[in-house]
Design an enzyme around this catalytic site. Structure first.
Site, PDB file in Angstrom:
ATOM      1  N   ARG A 119      -5.694  -3.576   5.173  1.00 32.55           N
ATOM      2  CA  ARG A 119      -6.390  -3.711   3.889  1.00 32.55           C
ATOM      3  C   ARG A 119      -7.021  -5.094   3.800  1.00 32.55           C
ATOM      4  O   ARG A 119      -6.354  -6.109   3.973  1.00 32.55           O
ATOM      5  CB  ARG A 119      -5.414  -3.503   2.738  1.00 32.55           C
ATOM      6  CG  ARG A 119      -6.044  -3.617   1.346  1.00 32.55           C
ATOM      7  CD  ARG A 119      -4.986  -3.492   0.279  1.00 32.55           C
ATOM      8  NE  ARG A 119      -4.375  -2.174   0.285  1.00 32.55           N
ATOM      9  CZ  ARG A 119      -3.136  -1.917  -0.139  1.00 32.55           C
ATOM     10  NH1 ARG A 119      -2.369  -2.915  -0.587  1.00 32.55           N
ATOM     11  NH2 ARG A 119      -2.649  -0.702  -0.122  1.00 32.55           N
ATOM     12  N   ARG A 123      -2.014 -10.163  -5.256  1.00 31.07           N
ATOM     13  CA  ARG A 123      -2.888  -9.225  -4.555  1.00 31.07           C
ATOM     14  C   ARG A 123      -4.354  -9.592  -4.815  1.00 31.07           C
ATOM     15  O   ARG A 123      -4.662 -10.487  -5.603  1.00 31.07           O
ATOM     16  CB  ARG A 123      -2.616  -7.793  -5.023  1.00 31.07           C
ATOM     17  CG  ARG A 123      -1.184  -7.314  -4.743  1.00 31.07           C
ATOM     18  CD  ARG A 123      -0.934  -7.119  -3.256  1.00 31.07           C
ATOM     19  NE  ARG A 123       0.413  -6.630  -2.981  1.00 31.07           N
ATOM     20  CZ  ARG A 123       0.759  -5.338  -2.939  1.00 31.07           C
ATOM     21  NH1 ARG A 123      -0.136  -4.402  -3.182  1.00 31.07           N
ATOM     22  NH2 ARG A 123       1.991  -4.990  -2.654  1.00 31.07           N
ATOM     23  N   LYS A 158       4.844  -7.820  -6.110  1.00 32.44           N
ATOM     24  CA  LYS A 158       3.399  -8.054  -6.162  1.00 32.44           C
ATOM     25  C   LYS A 158       2.976  -8.486  -7.561  1.00 32.44           C
ATOM     26  O   LYS A 158       3.647  -8.194  -8.564  1.00 32.44           O
ATOM     27  CB  LYS A 158       2.652  -6.795  -5.756  1.00 32.44           C
ATOM     28  CG  LYS A 158       2.921  -5.578  -6.633  1.00 32.44           C
ATOM     29  CD  LYS A 158       2.293  -4.332  -6.044  1.00 32.44           C
ATOM     30  CE  LYS A 158       2.695  -3.084  -6.835  1.00 32.44           C
ATOM     31  NZ  LYS A 158       2.178  -1.855  -6.215  1.00 32.44           N
ATOM     32  N   LYS A 184      -0.664  -8.656  -9.865  1.00 28.54           N
ATOM     33  CA  LYS A 184      -2.059  -8.221  -9.894  1.00 28.54           C
ATOM     34  C   LYS A 184      -2.817  -8.892 -11.035  1.00 28.54           C
ATOM     35  O   LYS A 184      -2.382  -8.863 -12.183  1.00 28.54           O
ATOM     36  CB  LYS A 184      -2.146  -6.702 -10.024  1.00 28.54           C
ATOM     37  CG  LYS A 184      -1.578  -5.961  -8.822  1.00 28.54           C
ATOM     38  CD  LYS A 184      -1.731  -4.461  -8.952  1.00 28.54           C
ATOM     39  CE  LYS A 184      -1.258  -3.744  -7.690  1.00 28.54           C
ATOM     40  NZ  LYS A 184      -1.420  -2.277  -7.792  1.00 28.54           N
ATOM     41  N   CYS A 209      -5.108   9.025  -4.938  1.00 27.70           N
ATOM     42  CA  CYS A 209      -4.637   8.070  -3.938  1.00 27.70           C
ATOM     43  C   CYS A 209      -4.701   8.708  -2.556  1.00 27.70           C
ATOM     44  O   CYS A 209      -4.994   9.902  -2.419  1.00 27.70           O
ATOM     45  CB  CYS A 209      -3.214   7.622  -4.258  1.00 27.70           C
ATOM     46  SG  CYS A 209      -1.979   8.914  -4.039  1.00 27.70           S
ATOM     47  N   CYS A 237       0.697   7.882   3.969  1.00 28.05           N
ATOM     48  CA  CYS A 237       1.488   7.059   3.057  1.00 28.05           C
ATOM     49  C   CYS A 237       2.959   7.463   3.137  1.00 28.05           C
ATOM     50  O   CYS A 237       3.304   8.642   2.916  1.00 28.05           O
ATOM     51  CB  CYS A 237       0.987   7.192   1.622  1.00 28.05           C
ATOM     52  SG  CYS A 237       1.975   6.233   0.447  1.00 28.05           S
ATOM     53  N   CYS A 297       2.761  10.327  -5.541  1.00 26.09           N
ATOM     54  CA  CYS A 297       4.085   9.872  -5.952  1.00 26.09           C
ATOM     55  C   CYS A 297       3.939   9.167  -7.295  1.00 26.09           C
ATOM     56  O   CYS A 297       2.823   9.001  -7.794  1.00 26.09           O
ATOM     57  CB  CYS A 297       4.684   8.943  -4.883  1.00 26.09           C
ATOM     58  SG  CYS A 297       4.045   7.253  -4.914  1.00 26.09           S
ATOM     59  N   CYS A 306      -0.802   4.246  -7.733  1.00 25.05           N
ATOM     60  CA  CYS A 306      -1.922   3.559  -7.087  1.00 25.05           C
ATOM     61  C   CYS A 306      -3.278   3.931  -7.680  1.00 25.05           C
ATOM     62  O   CYS A 306      -4.207   3.136  -7.636  1.00 25.05           O
ATOM     63  CB  CYS A 306      -1.909   3.839  -5.581  1.00 25.05           C
ATOM     64  SG  CYS A 306      -0.552   3.014  -4.714  1.00 25.05           S
TER      65      CYS A 306
END
Length: 565
Positions: free
Chosen positions: A83, A152, A214, A216, A431, A437, A476, A480
């Site tokens: 990424r 991120r 993380k 954001k 996603c 994944c 899930c 995302c």
């Protein structure tokens, strides 16, 4: 004020295993370099895949092949997702073309534009990782902090009609990103083979444990809420007064991920707490991230996000700690309005006279014929490129005299329909999910074409074809594709089964609520049909579906569902 920060001087062995790994990693080096040289496996062994996330790399395998390979006593079909870090999603034409070339050479699944306004390259094999990373470097880009327990990639919204403001905000987003990324020498040492021996203080902003989870950061330019600002740990809402950028309202504590297996795990909307001057934004972001670094939970990883820190300690505590670190309190928040959280597609002219054209990219996937079409287009395109948080591609900085020629080129290559796609498709996200994944429990991207067709047919039954609804599907509950901010969302529970969330707003400023659990495709139709019928009969003019559900109290009659835990 009582200091309730995590005591980082305590025995690290009392903290979560991930904290112990970071503490012993020599500032994210681990034994990654040695694992890359191991020819006996397609994986990077041990715990190093967790450290590689800080470098923007996820180790994955093809889950479609797991059972067969296990039966044949073969290791999983290991591959890597890389990424990029692209603050604000802005690229030059040459950078896009370079990424395309690298994807054709090293990635087996093309290019994917993500909901974090960047690019993922899937299906990269271990022997190709260093060459790919060096190719990314040669484009003036990198992948550091695109994953991991750090800040991120910083996202930045777009309002094409306010080009001068967008330029200011995009510049601040880049400054913020550069300020917040880790400074460890592990990255150039491992991937570029540069000489950067470990030092005790080489990443003073983060320290040896980095962040608890993380973090954001996102900038949004009203009235378009394309980044879903209320889903950010730190959101900065541009305040435009008399056509000028006055500063930012700040909102804190958003987060979309949750675990269905824990009652104390939940999505959360950020809360607007005040206003700052525009030039203060990068330093302000660093202060807020520092508070989360010092007070986030490092023992229970599932409660380590900033939203839980705020819920545990409270907004009053946060504002007091923030004022202490800044040397001044926040000013009062200023009025603003949001109208949608989708992208304004098609052509738009900015206040600087330049044009922007936003192309719809289904699920952000650029592969096959579309990749070839875009390759041909960019051979003669001279402007710049911007990726959006809704997985679309924006052509920017187009002069008035260039627009007609670019439109002809789009027509010739069959790309012009992407300027005005089906309204529902333009407000739909998914996603990646299966097969790569590791967290996915159900299909999302691969299922979306069939599901979107079913959804559109159901809308047509009730005369709702022309009414867009925000629709999101994830494999899930981790969020995302920001499902909990959608009017309608499905989050994966098991193959073919999803939790159904309803009632978010079209503007992205209200959280959806669980309506039914373990929903199959047929059950989805049975649940949605009466709601669509009621909406078609009782909606107010210009009323959106999520607002109607709330106004008509239809969410209060949610089906009783027993969800296994």
């Amino acid at each position: 004020m009582v200091d309730r920060r995590c005591d980082l001087t305590q025995d690290v062995n009392t903290l979560h295993a991930n904290e112990q790994l970071k503490a012993n990693s020599r500032h994210l080096r681990g034994t990654i370099a040695e694992g890359l040289e191991n020819p006996l496996t397609g994986a990077v062994p041990g715990d190093d895949p967790l450290l590689m996330k800080f470098h923007g790399i996820y180790q994955q395998d093809d889950r479609d092949l797991r059972t067969d390979r296990t039966r044949r006593k073969l290791e999983p079909n290991y591959q890597f997702m890389v990424r990029l870090r692209i603050p604000g999603g802005t690229l030059s034409k040459k950078q896009w073309q370079g990424i395309d070339r690298l994807s054709r050479r090293f990635a087996e699944r093309g290019i994917r534009i993500t909901t974090r306004q960047t690019i993922q390259l899937h299906g990269v094999r271990k022997p190709n990782l260093r060459a790919l990373m060096q190719g990314i470097r040669d484009l003036g880009l990198d992948t550091i902090a695109a994953c991991g327990d750090d800040s991120r990639g910083v996202v930045c919204g777009s309002n094409p009609s306010l080009s001068n403001v967008h330029h200011q905000v995009a510049t601040l987003a880049r400054e913020t990103s550069n300020r917040l990324i880790p400074k460890t020498g592990a990255y150039p040492q491992i991937w570029y083979r540069e000489d950067h021996p470990p030092k005790d203080d080489e990443d003073p902003q983060y320290g040896p444990l980095y962040l608890p989870r993380k973090f954001k950061v996102g900038y949004v330019i009203p009235p378009v809420n394309d980044i879903d600002v209320y889903g950010q740990d730190l959101g900065l809402i541009a305040i435009i007064e008399d056509g000028r950028l006055s500063g930012f309202n700040i909102c804190v504590g958003g987060g979309m991920g949750q675990l269905d297996t824990r009652e104390d795990s939940y999505p959360r909307l950020a809360e607007v707490l005040g206003f700052i001057e525009a030039d203060q934004a990068p330093a302000f972001a660093e202060i807020v991230m520092g508070i989360q670094r010092d007070f986030g939970d490092r023992k229970d990883r599932h409660r380590a996000r900033f939203k839980y820190t705020l819920d545990r300690l409270g907004n009053d505590w946060f504002l007091e700690e923030l004022a202490s670190r800044r040397g001044q309190p926040l000013a009062a928040a200023r009025p603003f309005q949001l109208t949608q959280n989708g992208d304004p597609l098609g052509w738009h002219q900015g206040d600087d006279g330049l044009w922007h054209a936003t192309l719809y990219i289904e699920n952000g996937r650029v592969d096959g014929a579309l990749r070839d079409q875009l390759e041909g287009f960019f051979q003669q395109y001279g402007g710049q490129v911007r990726l959006t948080t809704n997985q679309n591609l924006q052509l920017t900085h187009v002069e008035d005299h260039e627009r007609e020629q670019i439109q002809w080129r789009l027509d010739d290559l069959g790309l012009s329909p992407r300027l005005a796609p089906d309204q529902q498709a333009a407000h739909t996200l998914s996603c990646v999910a299966l097969p790569t994944c590791g967290l996915a429990m159900a299909e999302a991207e691969r299922y979306m074409p069939d599901f979107l067709d079913l959804f559109n047919r159901l809308k047509a039954q009730y005369g709702l074809t022309q009414i867009p609804m925000t629709l999101r599907v994830t494999g899930c509950p981790n969020g995302c594709a920001r499902p909990y901010l959608a009017e309608i969302a499905l989050t994966g529970r098991a193959p073919g089964l999803y939790n159904l969330y309803l009632g978010g707003s079209f503007q992205g400023d209200r959280q959806a609520r669980l309506y039914a659990g373990n929903v199959s495709e047929n059950r989805f139709i049975d649940l949605m049909a009466p709601l669509f019928e009621a909406f078609s009969q009782r909606r107010h003019p210009q009323e959106h579906f999520g607002d109607f559900l709330v106004r008509d109290h239809l969410l209060e009659a949610a089906p009783v569902t027993v969800m296994p835990r």
